[in-house]
Design an enzyme around this catalytic site. Structure first.
Site, PDB file in Angstrom:
ATOM      1  N   ASN A  44      -1.732   1.778   5.626  1.00 18.01           N
ATOM      2  CA  ASN A  44      -0.738   0.634   5.186  1.00 18.01           C
ATOM      3  C   ASN A  44      -0.581  -0.244   6.355  1.00 18.01           C
ATOM      4  O   ASN A  44       0.070   0.529   7.379  1.00 18.01           O
ATOM      5  CB  ASN A  44       0.381   1.209   4.578  1.00 18.01           C
ATOM      6  CG  ASN A  44       1.083   0.325   4.192  1.00 18.01           C
ATOM      7  OD1 ASN A  44       1.167  -0.763   4.152  1.00 18.01           O
ATOM      8  ND2 ASN A  44       2.429   0.894   3.958  1.00 18.01           N
ATOM      9  N   GLY A  45      -0.620  -1.403   6.491  1.00 20.99           N
ATOM     10  CA  GLY A  45      -0.272  -2.340   7.350  1.00 20.99           C
ATOM     11  C   GLY A  45      -1.347  -3.219   7.852  1.00 20.99           C
ATOM     12  O   GLY A  45      -2.229  -3.493   7.044  1.00 20.99           O
ATOM     13  N   GLU A  62       8.878 -14.010 -11.773  1.00 22.97           N
ATOM     14  CA  GLU A  62       8.325 -12.914 -11.432  1.00 22.97           C
ATOM     15  C   GLU A  62       7.652 -12.134 -12.378  1.00 22.97           C
ATOM     16  O   GLU A  62       6.565 -11.543 -12.209  1.00 22.97           O
ATOM     17  CB  GLU A  62       9.160 -12.098 -10.184  1.00 22.97           C
ATOM     18  CG  GLU A  62      10.126 -11.290 -10.849  1.00 22.97           C
ATOM     19  CD  GLU A  62      10.707 -10.496  -9.730  1.00 22.97           C
ATOM     20  OE1 GLU A  62      10.374  -9.970  -8.807  1.00 22.97           O
ATOM     21  OE2 GLU A  62      11.994 -10.353  -9.874  1.00 22.97           O
ATOM     22  N   ARG A 120       5.142   0.187  -6.003  1.00 21.27           N
ATOM     23  CA  ARG A 120       5.180  -0.379  -4.757  1.00 21.27           C
ATOM     24  C   ARG A 120       4.360  -1.750  -4.890  1.00 21.27           C
ATOM     25  O   ARG A 120       4.341  -2.576  -4.116  1.00 21.27           O
ATOM     26  CB  ARG A 120       4.753   0.288  -3.629  1.00 21.27           C
ATOM     27  CG  ARG A 120       5.614   1.499  -3.279  1.00 21.27           C
ATOM     28  CD  ARG A 120       5.043   2.351  -2.517  1.00 21.27           C
ATOM     29  NE  ARG A 120       4.819   1.758  -0.988  1.00 21.27           N
ATOM     30  CZ  ARG A 120       5.780   1.825  -0.008  1.00 21.27           C
ATOM     31  NH1 ARG A 120       7.067   2.466  -0.440  1.00 21.27           N
ATOM     32  NH2 ARG A 120       5.220   1.225   1.164  1.00 21.27           N
ATOM     33  N   LYS A 139       6.948  -3.839  -4.449  1.00 23.85           N
ATOM     34  CA  LYS A 139       8.461  -3.547  -4.343  1.00 23.85           C
ATOM     35  C   LYS A 139       8.845  -3.474  -2.907  1.00 23.85           C
ATOM     36  O   LYS A 139      10.129  -4.018  -2.832  1.00 23.85           O
ATOM     37  CB  LYS A 139       8.662  -2.091  -5.191  1.00 23.85           C
ATOM     38  CG  LYS A 139       9.919  -1.530  -5.083  1.00 23.85           C
ATOM     39  CD  LYS A 139      10.590  -2.505  -6.217  1.00 23.85           C
ATOM     40  CE  LYS A 139      11.960  -1.985  -6.357  1.00 23.85           C
ATOM     41  NZ  LYS A 139      13.208  -2.995  -7.046  1.00 23.85           N
ATOM     42  N   TRP A 158      -3.039  -2.896  -1.571  1.00 21.75           N
ATOM     43  CA  TRP A 158      -2.482  -4.213  -2.071  1.00 21.75           C
ATOM     44  C   TRP A 158      -3.258  -5.083  -0.913  1.00 21.75           C
ATOM     45  O   TRP A 158      -3.120  -4.863   0.128  1.00 21.75           O
ATOM     46  CB  TRP A 158      -0.929  -4.117  -1.813  1.00 21.75           C
ATOM     47  CG  TRP A 158      -0.462  -5.452  -2.351  1.00 21.75           C
ATOM     48  CD1 TRP A 158       0.087  -5.714  -3.455  1.00 21.75           C
ATOM     49  CD2 TRP A 158      -0.041  -6.519  -1.568  1.00 21.75           C
ATOM     50  NE1 TRP A 158       0.631  -6.870  -3.740  1.00 21.75           N
ATOM     51  CE2 TRP A 158       0.781  -7.390  -2.352  1.00 21.75           C
ATOM     52  CE3 TRP A 158      -0.378  -6.825  -0.310  1.00 21.75           C
ATOM     53  CZ2 TRP A 158       1.139  -8.864  -2.048  1.00 21.75           C
ATOM     54  CZ3 TRP A 158       0.109  -8.308   0.108  1.00 21.75           C
ATOM     55  CH2 TRP A 158       0.772  -9.099  -0.824  1.00 21.75           C
ATOM     56  N   HIS A 212      18.961 -35.844  -7.491  1.00 23.98           N
ATOM     57  CA  HIS A 212      18.491 -36.240  -6.384  1.00 23.98           C
ATOM     58  C   HIS A 212      17.097 -35.847  -6.470  1.00 23.98           C
ATOM     59  O   HIS A 212      16.261 -35.636  -5.127  1.00 23.98           O
ATOM     60  CB  HIS A 212      19.130 -35.559  -5.138  1.00 23.98           C
ATOM     61  CG  HIS A 212      20.539 -35.757  -5.079  1.00 23.98           C
ATOM     62  ND1 HIS A 212      20.990 -36.781  -4.589  1.00 23.98           N
ATOM     63  CD2 HIS A 212      21.803 -35.311  -5.194  1.00 23.98           C
ATOM     64  CE1 HIS A 212      22.391 -37.165  -4.577  1.00 23.98           C
ATOM     65  NE2 HIS A 212      22.892 -35.953  -5.022  1.00 23.98           N
ATOM     66  N   CYS A 254       0.790  -1.200  -0.010  1.00 28.72           N
ATOM     67  CA  CYS A 254      -0.069   0.020  -0.033  1.00 28.72           C
ATOM     68  C   CYS A 254       0.988   1.138  -0.050  1.00 28.72           C
ATOM     69  O   CYS A 254       1.995   1.245   0.478  1.00 28.72           O
ATOM     70  CB  CYS A 254      -1.110   0.055   1.223  1.00 28.72           C
ATOM     71  SG  CYS A 254      -2.271  -1.340   1.397  1.00 28.72           S
ATOM     72  N   GLU A 295      18.962 -16.214  -9.277  1.00 27.15           N
ATOM     73  CA  GLU A 295      18.438 -15.008  -9.568  1.00 27.15           C
ATOM     74  C   GLU A 295      17.806 -14.681 -11.132  1.00 27.15           C
ATOM     75  O   GLU A 295      16.784 -14.195 -11.179  1.00 27.15           O
ATOM     76  CB  GLU A 295      19.568 -13.930  -9.363  1.00 27.15           C
ATOM     77  CG  GLU A 295      19.023 -12.422  -9.863  1.00 27.15           C
ATOM     78  CD  GLU A 295      18.265 -11.803  -9.002  1.00 27.15           C
ATOM     79  OE1 GLU A 295      17.739 -12.362  -7.674  1.00 27.15           O
ATOM     80  OE2 GLU A 295      17.493 -10.857  -9.186  1.00 27.15           O
ATOM     81  N   LYS A 352      14.031 -13.731 -11.811  1.00 29.16           N
ATOM     82  CA  LYS A 352      13.560 -12.619 -12.565  1.00 29.16           C
ATOM     83  C   LYS A 352      12.575 -13.294 -13.573  1.00 29.16           C
ATOM     84  O   LYS A 352      11.570 -12.639 -13.937  1.00 29.16           O
ATOM     85  CB  LYS A 352      14.774 -12.239 -13.372  1.00 29.16           C
ATOM     86  CG  LYS A 352      15.787 -11.245 -12.710  1.00 29.16           C
ATOM     87  CD  LYS A 352      15.357 -10.052 -12.210  1.00 29.16           C
ATOM     88  CE  LYS A 352      14.667  -9.979 -10.899  1.00 29.16           C
ATOM     89  NZ  LYS A 352      15.358  -9.739  -9.648  1.00 29.16           N
TER      90      LYS A 352
HETATM   91  O1  M6R Z   1      13.827  -4.410  -0.693  1.00 24.98           O
HETATM   92  P1  M6R Z   1      14.456  -5.853  -0.348  1.00 24.98           P
HETATM   93  O2  M6R Z   1      15.858  -6.064  -0.879  1.00 24.98           O
HETATM   94  O3  M6R Z   1      14.303  -6.104   0.931  1.00 24.98           O
HETATM   95  O4  M6R Z   1      13.201  -6.789  -1.092  1.00 24.98           O
HETATM   96  C1  M6R Z   1      13.610  -8.110  -0.934  1.00 24.98           C
HETATM   97  C2  M6R Z   1      12.384  -8.787  -1.975  1.00 24.98           C
HETATM   98  O5  M6R Z   1      11.423  -8.463  -1.879  1.00 24.98           O
HETATM   99  C3  M6R Z   1      13.097  -8.311  -3.333  1.00 24.98           C
HETATM  100  O6  M6R Z   1      14.504  -8.732  -3.598  1.00 24.98           O
HETATM  101  C4  M6R Z   1      12.468  -9.086  -4.362  1.00 24.98           C
HETATM  102  O7  M6R Z   1      12.706 -10.580  -4.268  1.00 24.98           O
HETATM  103  C5  M6R Z   1      12.882  -8.401  -5.842  1.00 24.98           C
HETATM  104  N1  M6R Z   1      11.903  -7.439  -6.125  1.00 24.98           N
HETATM  105  C6  M6R Z   1      12.754  -9.620  -6.798  1.00 24.98           C
HETATM  106  O8  M6R Z   1      13.032  -8.889  -7.963  1.00 24.98           O
END
Ligand code: M6R
Length: 612
Positions: free
Chosen positions: A104-105, A492, A28, A607, A78, A508, A2, A485, A489
């Site tokens: 927010n929360g 997501e 966000r 985000k 959100w 395994h 949010c 990673e 990417k």
């Molecule tokens: O802001 P942060 O680095 O703590 O966020 C952690 C994860 O939410 C963040 O790295 C997320 O996995 C990425 N946006 C993915 O691309």
């Protein structure tokens, strides 16, 4: 998650200003939005599910965009409690529509409070936890809005950042924070608040980040800060050096692509003054020399998602060049474990946003156990950076795309430099490390070439692989965080089921998944483990799976056995995750584009992950 924005001014503001503020918070993550503003002592509001452009359209259709007022709040939701709907969108209003609240929360005791409020005759219009706040304020209001908010906050369990308006106080917004971020600012007759600095940079660079348990009263000329008992607090704002233009797309179709192409520059900025001619010289942590040299016996990384992957790469680095005990745990697990940290542990809390709630809780736990906590964050003034004992900022400029790109590569380069400094302090200088650090300084140049030369070939691969439903990324050693990673990417932003494994783990279990419909991305190292990787590729091919190798240009042998390849410049082994990152990022980006998906706003993601 949010997003909150609000303005109170002695000059007229417009609905379009609030909408512009919300657009800056889009990154966000959200699923609906709404605004409320005070028009002649009456609160007007509009809400809409979907994109902010939908809300804007409603405002346009009703000729509200240019409607002037002096006090307004706006919110991107959100969903947590209650489905995505207009009723559940914020702002929420009390029974008589005298107050408007955005939140927010998560209010953990909302059900109990709601039952009590309903027993006392309040009528709820939403299924949200947030709505209890506005009804409580309605009950607690005598004459003074601040007192009503303070009385309400004392009843809430959980986390909140809130902004509150009252129809009869057109010159005032009350805001408060516990666990969810909030920043306030003032300049020339306008006070403002937001979940982060991006909507406010247009107006001011002086930001005051609220701490947990603080309440702000915003009036056009000034804001005032109080604790939960109403006692005044005096603190100076922090100067933010980010330029508003950094949060613009600058001609790129998406923030993600812009941020991928910014990497030659962002990597340099992360290292300026910290890595000089192959020498780690991080001034900000110089005072840690005694602790590291004489006391520290363990490094422990706490992080989530991409930041966790940067931590895993660092684990391989520290392990290769020293005997320092190095542990790493995903923050959401760390906080519910019995982590072995004490006053001899250096905890690295890695968080781009500096607001991830799990990592923040990890910081608090580690500090309680006596550890020294060093945050690695990109956001000046963020909660994790303020609550940690010290902070190293990544200095990459704002990252708006939900998918972390430039901050990931900056994290790795910065963490390797930090780890080298620690290893030098403990064991003295090391020529092998120096060689790697000198190469890191050349990475920005390598990135430039890489980014300018991959497009044509990359697009052929994207077209060939975009329709697969599954994909596996495999790597060994430094190739493993690179695989994790790469898979993150892809999944997501393209929603392909991309999973990552250490190549040696295939037999395994995961190899059972593979057939001609499950391609494998193999990150092939340049050194010792190359032959092992080739064996794994052969095993994969024997199951009929197609293999794309990320491999050095010269490695014709591996290219021959693969179905497809992407050339990777040859670097020292530890730089593998750093050097393949822009390639796996671009692959994911273009797959999303080919599938007509918006890579900047992946479904269900935020985000800044400020709820557990
Ligand atoms: O802001 P942060 O680095 O703590 O966020 C952690 C994860 O939410 C963040 O790295 C997320 O996995 C990425 N946006 C993915 O691309």
């Amino acid at each position: 998650m949010c997003g909150i924005v609000g303005f109170v001014s002695d000059k007229k503001i417009k609905v379009s200003d609030l909408i512009l503020g919300l657009k800056k918070l889009e990154y966000r993550g959200y699923d609906s939005s709404g605004i409320a503003y005070n028009c002649d002592n009456k609160i007007k509001y509009i809400k809409k599910t979907g994109r902010i452009s939908e809300l804007e359209k409603v405002a346009l259709d009703h000729n509200l965009l240019e409607e002037p007022f002096y006090c307004g709040i706006a919110h991107t939701r959100w969903a947590t409690h209650g489905m995505v709907s207009e009723q559940n969108s914020h702002p929420h209003m009390d029974c008589k529509e005298q107050f408007a609240v955005i939140h927010n929360g998560i209010i953990e005791n909302f059900q109990e409070l709601k039952n009590q409020l309903e027993d006392r005759g309040h009528v709820f219009k939403s299924q949200t936890d947030s709505e209890v706040i506005v009804h409580l304020i309605e009950e607690n209001f005598k004459k003074d809005l601040l007192q009503a908010v303070l009385a309400t906050l004392n009843l809430l369990k959980g986390t909140y950042a809130i902004a509150v308006m009252h129809k009869d106080s057109p010159n005032e917004i009350i805001a408060a924070r516990k666990g969810s971020p909030l920043v306030v600012s003032n300049i020339e007759g306008i006070s403002m608040l937001a979940s982060d600095v991006t909507p406010l940079l247009k107006y001011s660079k002086d930001m005051l980040f609220l701490n947990d348990g603080e309440v702000a009263v915003l009036t056009p000329n000034k804001y005032y800060i109080y604790d939960l008992e109403g006692k005044p607090i005096h603190r100076n704002p922090t100067k933010i050096f980010w330029d508003e233009s950094l949060a613009e797309k600058s001609g790129y179709p998406h923030f993600m692509l812009k941020e991928i192409f910014e990497q030659p520059h962002s990597l340099k900025s992360a290292l300026v003054g910290r890595l000089v001619n192959g020498e780690p010289q991080i001034q900000e942590i110089k005072y840690l020399y005694d602790f590291v040299k004489n006391k520290m016996n363990k490094i422990y990384v706490v992080a989530c998602g991409t930041s966790y992957h940067a931590g895993v790469a660092t684990k391989y680095f520290v392990n290769k060049y020293s005997n320092i005990d190095f542990e790493i745990e995903v923050a959401s697990e760390f906080r519910y474990m019995n982590p072995q940290v004490d006053d001899r542990t250096l905890v690295l809390a890695i968080s781009q946003s500096g607001e991830t709630i799990d990592t923040l809780e990890g910081v608090r736990i580690a500090k309680n156990k006596g550890a020294f906590v060093l945050a690695i964050s990109n956001v000046v003034g963020s909660t994790i950076s303020r609550e940690s004992d010290a902070v190293l900022y990544m200095n990459t400029g704002p990252e708006i795309g939900v998918a972390a790109t430039k901050t990931y590569t900056a994290q790795i380069a910065l963490l390797y430099t930090l780890a080298s400094q620690i290893i030098y302090w403990k064991y003295g200088k090391n020529n092998e490390i120096e060689k790697v650090l000198k190469e890191i300084e050349k990475v920005p140049k390598i990135y430039e070439e890489l980014l300018n030369n991959t497009n044509g070939h990359m697009m052929e691969l994207v077209k060939k692989y975009k329709n697969f439903k599954d994909m596996m990324y495999i790597g060994r050693n430094f190739g493993y965080p690179a695989a994790m990673e790469g898979a993150l990417k892809l999944k997501e932003i393209s929603y392909i089921n991309a999973i990552a494994y250490q190549a040696g783990e295939l037999k395994h279990g995961p190899i059972a998944l593979l057939d001609e419909n499950f391609p494998v991305f193999a990150i092939v190292p340049f050194g010792g483990l190359r032959d092992k990787m080739i064996s794994n590729i052969m095993e994969v091919k024997a199951r009929g799976a197609k293999v794309i190798v990320l491999v050095s240009k010269e490695d014709t042998q591996t290219k021959k056995i693969a179905d497809d390849f992407i050339d990777v410049p040859i670097v020292s082994e530890p730089l593998l995750p750093l050097i393949v990152a822009p390639l796996t990022q671009l692959f994911a980006y273009y797959i999303a584009i080919e599938k007509h998906l918006d890579p900047d706003k992946p479904r269900n993601l935020a985000k800044s992950v400020t709820v557990e």
